[in-house]
Motif scaffolding. Structure first.
Motif, PDB file in Angstrom:
ATOM      1  N   LEU A   1      -5.542   7.034  -3.854  1.00  0.00           N
ATOM      2  CA  LEU A   1      -5.286   7.970  -2.737  1.00  0.00           C
ATOM      3  C   LEU A   1      -4.594   9.437  -3.052  1.00  0.00           C
ATOM      4  O   LEU A   1      -5.166  10.424  -2.969  1.00  0.00           O
ATOM      5  CB  LEU A   1      -4.404   7.344  -1.755  1.00  0.00           C
ATOM      6  CG  LEU A   1      -4.468   8.492  -0.360  1.00  0.00           C
ATOM      7  CD1 LEU A   1      -5.710   8.836   0.079  1.00  0.00           C
ATOM      8  CD2 LEU A   1      -3.504   7.623   0.868  1.00  0.00           C
TER       9      LEU A   1
ATOM     10  N   THR B   1       1.065  -1.173   0.119  1.00  0.00           N
ATOM     11  CA  THR B   1       0.225   0.086   0.014  1.00  0.00           C
ATOM     12  C   THR B   1       0.846   1.413   0.032  1.00  0.00           C
ATOM     13  O   THR B   1       0.478   2.182  -0.914  1.00  0.00           O
ATOM     14  CB  THR B   1      -0.989  -0.033   1.223  1.00  0.00           C
ATOM     15  OG1 THR B   1      -1.791  -1.025   1.206  1.00  0.00           O
ATOM     16  CG2 THR B   1      -1.778   1.323   1.122  1.00  0.00           C
TER      17      THR B   1
ATOM     18  N   TRP C   1      -9.563   9.623   0.257  1.00  0.00           N
ATOM     19  CA  TRP C   1      -9.281   8.878   1.288  1.00  0.00           C
ATOM     20  C   TRP C   1      -9.877   7.748   2.023  1.00  0.00           C
ATOM     21  O   TRP C   1      -9.374   6.679   1.951  1.00  0.00           O
ATOM     22  CB  TRP C   1      -8.685   9.687   2.556  1.00  0.00           C
ATOM     23  CG  TRP C   1      -9.664  10.304   3.214  1.00  0.00           C
ATOM     24  CD1 TRP C   1     -10.376  11.449   3.168  1.00  0.00           C
ATOM     25  CD2 TRP C   1     -10.238   9.671   4.419  1.00  0.00           C
ATOM     26  NE1 TRP C   1     -11.238  11.617   4.220  1.00  0.00           N
ATOM     27  CE2 TRP C   1     -11.203  10.443   4.952  1.00  0.00           C
ATOM     28  CE3 TRP C   1     -10.090   8.319   5.109  1.00  0.00           C
ATOM     29  CZ2 TRP C   1     -11.999   9.876   6.133  1.00  0.00           C
ATOM     30  CZ3 TRP C   1     -10.716   7.984   6.171  1.00  0.00           C
ATOM     31  CH2 TRP C   1     -11.869   8.659   6.664  1.00  0.00           C
TER      32      TRP C   1
ATOM     33  N   LEU D   1      -9.171   3.818   1.410  1.00  0.00           N
ATOM     34  CA  LEU D   1      -9.124   2.941   2.555  1.00  0.00           C
ATOM     35  C   LEU D   1      -9.955   1.942   2.453  1.00  0.00           C
ATOM     36  O   LEU D   1      -9.520   0.646   2.643  1.00  0.00           O
ATOM     37  CB  LEU D   1      -9.286   3.768   3.679  1.00  0.00           C
ATOM     38  CG  LEU D   1      -9.268   2.958   5.072  1.00  0.00           C
ATOM     39  CD1 LEU D   1      -8.006   2.455   5.351  1.00  0.00           C
ATOM     40  CD2 LEU D   1      -9.850   3.987   6.220  1.00  0.00           C
TER      41      LEU D   1
ATOM     42  N   VAL E   1      -8.747  -2.289   2.415  1.00  0.00           N
ATOM     43  CA  VAL E   1      -9.294  -3.195   3.417  1.00  0.00           C
ATOM     44  C   VAL E   1      -9.999  -4.191   2.856  1.00  0.00           C
ATOM     45  O   VAL E   1      -9.784  -5.462   3.176  1.00  0.00           O
ATOM     46  CB  VAL E   1     -10.241  -2.412   4.354  1.00  0.00           C
ATOM     47  CG1 VAL E   1     -10.720  -3.129   5.567  1.00  0.00           C
ATOM     48  CG2 VAL E   1      -9.084  -1.498   5.212  1.00  0.00           C
TER      49      VAL E   1
ATOM     50  N   SER F   1     -16.162   0.497  -2.618  1.00  0.00           N
ATOM     51  CA  SER F   1     -15.600   2.161  -2.706  1.00  0.00           C
ATOM     52  C   SER F   1     -16.500   3.017  -3.062  1.00  0.00           C
ATOM     53  O   SER F   1     -16.166   4.371  -2.763  1.00  0.00           O
ATOM     54  CB  SER F   1     -14.350   1.946  -3.335  1.00  0.00           C
ATOM     55  OG  SER F   1     -14.682   1.332  -4.863  1.00  0.00           O
TER      56      SER F   1
ATOM     57  N   ALA G   1      -4.909   0.436  -4.226  1.00  0.00           N
ATOM     58  CA  ALA G   1      -4.378   1.247  -3.355  1.00  0.00           C
ATOM     59  C   ALA G   1      -3.890   2.526  -4.334  1.00  0.00           C
ATOM     60  O   ALA G   1      -3.308   3.551  -3.721  1.00  0.00           O
ATOM     61  CB  ALA G   1      -2.988   0.635  -2.597  1.00  0.00           C
TER      62      ALA G   1
END
Length: 356
Positions: free
Chosen positions: A110, A63, A137, A141, A145, A350, A107
Motif C-alpha cells: 500500500l 496489516t 490501494w 486490499l 482479504v 491482486s 500487506a
C-alpha cells in the motif's frame, strides 16, 4: 565505479538506506515503549473470548503494522507479541504465526514505507506517496482479504471456539508509550502528503530517541541501528547492477516479457529462488521505460511472491528466527505447502485488481 553503479549504489540506495535505518530505530524503541504489546493485548480483550474474532483483529493489527512501519517490523517485533498472546489464551500458535508473516508480505503493497521494493518503484516511477497509494490501494486490499480468508479456511479447525480473557498489558511508562504511538502513526500522513519517506521517518525516530534520552537513557545504544543490514543491502545494490552490466539485464528482459501477469509470475518465482530485493533490482532493469503498470506488476510478484520458500524475503527469515525463539517451529515443508496453495490465488487476485 561506472556511472550506472554509482547511480544505483549512491543516488538510489542512499534514501532507501536512510529510511531503513530510521524506521528500524523507530520500531525498536516503540517496542520497548510497549506499543505492540498493548495493541496485541487490546485485540485479545476486544475479541471477548472468540478465537475467530481474535484472528480477524490480529489480522487488522498486522496489516496496520506492515503498512505504517514496514514488513520487517511485523516480522520481527509484532510476531513475538502475537505468539505470546496466542500462548496466553491457549490457542494453537501456527495459524497466528503464518498470519503474521503472510501479512508482513502481502500487506506491504500500500505505502512506499511498507517495503524497500516500494521505495525503489517510487523512485523509478517518479511518484509521490499519495499517487503510489492511489494506484496500489485496491491490489493491496484484495491481497490482504484473499490472504486472510485463505489462511482462515486452511486453519478453520484451529480458529473455532473460545478462550479465557487475557489480562491487560502493563505499560511501564505511559509518557513514552504515548510518544511512541504518535511517532509511529505520524509516519503515514507525511508520506501520503508527498514527503520523501526518509525525511518523514528520520524526525519520527529522532523524537522517540529524545523521549528515551529523557526517560530511559539506558535503552539507547548504537546497535539499534541495523549496521549489518545496511551494508548488506548496499552490497546487493552494487552486485545486481554489476551483474546487469554483464548479461543479467538481457536475461531478465527475456524472462519477464511484456505482459504484466508474466512479469508478476516471474518476479514471484525469482523471489522464492533467491530473495525479493535482488529479484526486484534485477527485474526492474529489464522493464522498458514508459511501462509503469509493468513495474507495479513486478511489485506484486516481489511483495506477494515470497510465501513459498523461507528465504524469499528478509522479513520471512527474521520471522522464522522469532518463531523459534518463541518455541514455535514452522518447517520449510509446512511453509511451502501452505504457500503453494495460497500464493498464486493472492497474486492473480491482486493482479486483476491492478488491471481493474
Amino acid at each position: 565505479m561506472s556511472s550506472a553503479v554509482y547511480d544505483v549504489a549512491v543516488t538510489r540506495a542512499a534514501p532507501v538506506l536512510g529510511f531503513l535505518a530510521a524506521v528500524t530505530v523507530l520500531a525498536e524503541l516503540a517496542q520497548v515503549a510497549g506499543v505492540f504489546d498493548v495493541a496485541a493485548h487490546f485485540c485479545a480483550r476486544a475479541a471477548r473470548g472468540s478465537t475467530p474474532r481474535l484472528y480477524l483483529l490480529l489480522a487488522l493489527l498486522g496489516t496496520a503494522t506492515t503498512v505504517l512501519l514496514s514488513l520487517d517490523t511485523t516480522a520481527v517485533l509484532l510476531t513475538p507479541v502475537v505468539l505470546a498472546v496466542a500462548a496466553r489464551v491457549g490457542v494453537r500458535p501456527l495459524p497466528f504465526a503464518l498470519l503474521a508473516v503472510w501479512l508482513a508480505n502481502v500487506a506491504s503493497l500500500l505505502l512506499p514505507v511498507s517495503n524497500l521494493t516500494n521505495l525503489l518503484a517510487l523512485d523509478r516511477l517518479h511518484l509521490h506517496g499519495g499517487s503510489f497509494a492511489a494506484r496500489m490501494w485496491l491490489p493491496a486490499l484484495v491481497a490482504i482479504v484473499v490472504a486472510v480468508a485463505y489462511l482462515a479456511v486452511v486453519f478453520r479447525r484451529d480458529l473455532r471456539g473460545r478462550y479465557s480473557l487475557d489480562p491487560p498489558a502493563d505499560v511501564e511508562d505511559r509518557w513514552l508509550f504515548g510518544v511512541g504511538v504518535v511517532a509511529c502513526v505520524a509516519l503515514a500522513p507525511g508520506v501520503l502528503l508527498g514527503a520523501p519517506p526518509w525525511a518523514v521517518a528520520t524526525p519520527c525516530a529522532v523524537v522517540l530517541v529524545v523521549a528515551f534520552l529523557v526517560r530511559r537513557r539506558d535503552v539507547l545504544r548504537l546497535s539499534l541501528v541495523p549496521w549489518r543490514l545496511l551494508v548488506g543491502v548496499e552490497l546487493l545494490f552494487v552486485a545486481v547492477t554489476l551483474a546487469g552490466e554483464h548479461g543479467l539485464d538481457r536475461l531478465m528482459r527475456h524472462l519477464e516479457g511484456t505482459h504484466d501477469l508474466q512479469t508478476a509470475a516471474v518476479a514471484a518465482g525469482a523471489s522464492n529462488a533467491v530473495n525479493n530485493l535482488p529479484a526486484y533490482l534485477a527485474l526492474e532493469r529489464g522493464v522498458p521505460g514508459g511501462h509503469p503498470t509493468q513495474v507495479l506488476a513486478l511489485l506484486l510478484g516481489t511483495n506477494i511472491g515470497p510465501l513459498i520458500t523461507l528465504w524469499g524475503s528478509l522479513a520471512t527469515l527474521l520471522w522464522r528466527q522469532r518463531c523459534r525463539s518463541a518455541g514455535v517451529d514452522v518447517s520449510a515443508k509446512t511453509f511451502a505447502l501452505v504457500g503453494l496453495g495460497g500464493m498464486p490465488l493472492v497474486l492473480v487476485a491482486s493482479w486483476l485488481a491492478l488491471r481493474a
